[in-house]
Design a protein around this motif. Sequence first.
Motif, PDB file in Angstrom:
ATOM      1  N   ALA A  50       0.867  -1.176   0.000  1.00  0.00           N
ATOM      2  CA  ALA A  50       0.000   0.000   0.000  1.00  0.00           C
ATOM      3  C   ALA A  50       0.901   1.222   0.000  1.00  0.00           C
ATOM      4  CB  ALA A  50      -0.904   0.000   1.220  1.00  0.00           C
ATOM      5  N   LEU A  51       0.683   2.133  -0.952  1.00  0.00           N
ATOM      6  CA  LEU A  51       1.468   3.367  -1.032  1.00  0.00           C
ATOM      7  C   LEU A  51       0.539   4.550  -1.287  1.00  0.00           C
ATOM      8  CD1 LEU A  51       4.483   2.237  -3.262  1.00  0.00           C
ATOM      9  CD2 LEU A  51       4.529   2.732  -0.808  1.00  0.00           C
ATOM     10  N   PHE A  73       9.402   1.579 -11.308  1.00  0.00           N
ATOM     11  CA  PHE A  73      10.116   2.213 -10.205  1.00  0.00           C
ATOM     12  C   PHE A  73      11.050   3.253 -10.806  1.00  0.00           C
ATOM     13  CE2 PHE A  73       8.824  -1.958  -8.870  1.00  0.00           C
ATOM     14  CZ  PHE A  73       8.332  -1.745  -7.595  1.00  0.00           C
ATOM     15  N   TRP A  74      10.986   4.483 -10.286  1.00  0.00           N
ATOM     16  CA  TRP A  74      11.765   5.551 -10.899  1.00  0.00           C
ATOM     17  C   TRP A  74      12.177   6.601  -9.867  1.00  0.00           C
ATOM     18  CZ3 TRP A  74      10.053  10.657 -11.031  1.00  0.00           C
ATOM     19  CH2 TRP A  74       8.743  10.864 -10.594  1.00  0.00           C
ATOM     20  N   ALA A  75      13.100   7.466 -10.296  1.00  0.00           N
ATOM     21  CA  ALA A  75      13.546   8.614  -9.499  1.00  0.00           C
ATOM     22  C   ALA A  75      13.912   9.745 -10.458  1.00  0.00           C
ATOM     23  CB  ALA A  75      14.747   8.236  -8.641  1.00  0.00           C
ATOM     24  N   SER A  76      13.830  10.969  -9.993  1.00  0.00           N
ATOM     25  CA  SER A  76      14.074  12.119 -10.861  1.00  0.00           C
ATOM     26  C   SER A  76      15.524  12.194 -11.339  1.00  0.00           C
ATOM     27  CB  SER A  76      13.705  13.413 -10.134  1.00  0.00           C
ATOM     28  OG  SER A  76      14.536  13.598  -9.006  1.00  0.00           O
ATOM     29  N   TRP A  77      16.467  11.638 -10.583  1.00  0.00           N
ATOM     30  CA  TRP A  77      17.880  11.689 -10.955  1.00  0.00           C
ATOM     31  C   TRP A  77      18.251  10.595 -11.959  1.00  0.00           C
ATOM     32  CZ3 TRP A  77      19.619   6.953  -9.865  1.00  0.00           C
ATOM     33  CH2 TRP A  77      19.017   6.253  -8.823  1.00  0.00           C
ATOM     34  N   GLY A 103       3.560   4.358 -11.576  1.00  0.00           N
ATOM     35  CA  GLY A 103       4.897   4.932 -11.456  1.00  0.00           C
ATOM     36  C   GLY A 103       5.227   5.082  -9.977  1.00  0.00           C
ATOM     37  N   ILE A 104       6.166   4.303  -9.483  1.00  0.00           N
ATOM     38  CA  ILE A 104       6.503   4.314  -8.062  1.00  0.00           C
ATOM     39  C   ILE A 104       7.807   5.078  -7.877  1.00  0.00           C
ATOM     40  CG2 ILE A 104       6.989   2.914  -6.025  1.00  0.00           C
ATOM     41  CD1 ILE A 104       5.307   0.688  -7.374  1.00  0.00           C
ATOM     42  N   ASN A 105       7.696   6.266  -7.285  1.00  0.00           N
ATOM     43  CA  ASN A 105       8.871   7.095  -7.041  1.00  0.00           C
ATOM     44  C   ASN A 105       9.581   6.612  -5.784  1.00  0.00           C
ATOM     45  OD1 ASN A 105       9.972   9.733  -5.496  1.00  0.00           O
ATOM     46  ND2 ASN A 105      10.373   9.805  -7.685  1.00  0.00           N
ATOM     47  N   ILE A 106      10.875   6.458  -5.888  1.00  0.00           N
ATOM     48  CA  ILE A 106      11.670   5.898  -4.802  1.00  0.00           C
ATOM     49  C   ILE A 106      12.417   6.998  -4.046  1.00  0.00           C
ATOM     50  CG2 ILE A 106      13.530   4.277  -4.247  1.00  0.00           C
ATOM     51  CD1 ILE A 106      11.066   2.920  -5.392  1.00  0.00           C
ATOM     52  N   GLN A 107      12.084   7.168  -2.792  1.00  0.00           N
ATOM     53  CA  GLN A 107      12.833   7.966  -1.810  1.00  0.00           C
ATOM     54  C   GLN A 107      13.075   9.416  -2.189  1.00  0.00           C
ATOM     55  OE1 GLN A 107      16.197   5.240  -1.405  1.00  0.00           O
ATOM     56  NE2 GLN A 107      15.489   4.789   0.663  1.00  0.00           N
ATOM     57  N   GLU A 108      12.076  10.060  -2.763  1.00  0.00           N
ATOM     58  CA  GLU A 108      12.223  11.484  -3.046  1.00  0.00           C
ATOM     59  C   GLU A 108      11.092  12.258  -2.385  1.00  0.00           C
ATOM     60  OE1 GLU A 108      14.543  12.298  -6.982  1.00  0.00           O
ATOM     61  OE2 GLU A 108      12.718  11.182  -7.469  1.00  0.00           O
ATOM     62  N   PRO A 130       8.617   6.790   0.051  1.00  0.00           N
ATOM     63  CA  PRO A 130       9.669   7.622   0.667  1.00  0.00           C
ATOM     64  C   PRO A 130      10.759   6.820   1.387  1.00  0.00           C
ATOM     65  CG  PRO A 130       7.617   7.827   1.883  1.00  0.00           C
ATOM     66  CD  PRO A 130       7.320   7.010   0.660  1.00  0.00           C
ATOM     67  N   THR A 131      10.450   5.600   1.806  1.00  0.00           N
ATOM     68  CA  THR A 131      11.440   4.792   2.531  1.00  0.00           C
ATOM     69  C   THR A 131      12.177   3.816   1.627  1.00  0.00           C
ATOM     70  OG1 THR A 131       9.816   3.115   3.123  1.00  0.00           O
ATOM     71  CG2 THR A 131      10.120   4.954   4.672  1.00  0.00           C
ATOM     72  N   GLY A 132      11.706   3.630   0.400  1.00  0.00           N
ATOM     73  CA  GLY A 132      12.358   2.708  -0.520  1.00  0.00           C
ATOM     74  C   GLY A 132      12.086   1.246  -0.237  1.00  0.00           C
ATOM     75  N   THR A 133      11.007   0.975   0.495  1.00  0.00           N
ATOM     76  CA  THR A 133      10.703  -0.421   0.824  1.00  0.00           C
ATOM     77  C   THR A 133       9.882  -1.064  -0.256  1.00  0.00           C
ATOM     78  OG1 THR A 133       8.797   0.279   2.109  1.00  0.00           O
ATOM     79  CG2 THR A 133      10.827  -0.126   3.316  1.00  0.00           C
TER      80      THR A 133
END
Length: 133
Positions: A50-51, A73-77, A103-108, A130-133
């Motif tokens: 759940a996110l 899974f993605w990130a802006s960088w 689209g699951i943003n990881i830790q940003e 936000p936790t990258g789990t």
Amino acid sequence: MKRLLLVSLIFVAVLGAIFSFLAFRGTISQRDQSSSAVGSQPSGPAPDFALEMLEGTVLRLSDLRGRKVILNFWASWCAPCRVEMPDFERIYQQYGDRLTILGINIQEDRQTLERFLDEVPVSYPILLDPTGT
């Protein structure tokens, strides 16, 4: 003497290239044997999670049971993410009635995420991890 030195250097370079190739090849075959290959058939459903979605509601993967789901899974960088997200958007626009893209943003943080989406807009659901789990 110069010629002998040149031949020796070429021999060492060729020998180094052969050893590098063999070491790389061995690493690949070990990795293939120790883990499942990307694109292999799934052995069962993905674990539920759940996110929070960008708009604030919470989505559970199990809510989508029975649908085809792509998890991105993605990130802006991430440079490849910047390139692939418009492709995912086109797929979503064309096949969104038959599949779901998440689209699951990881830790940003939300501000970084929103700035990125201003540059690379998508209409499919964006989830925050936000936790990258």
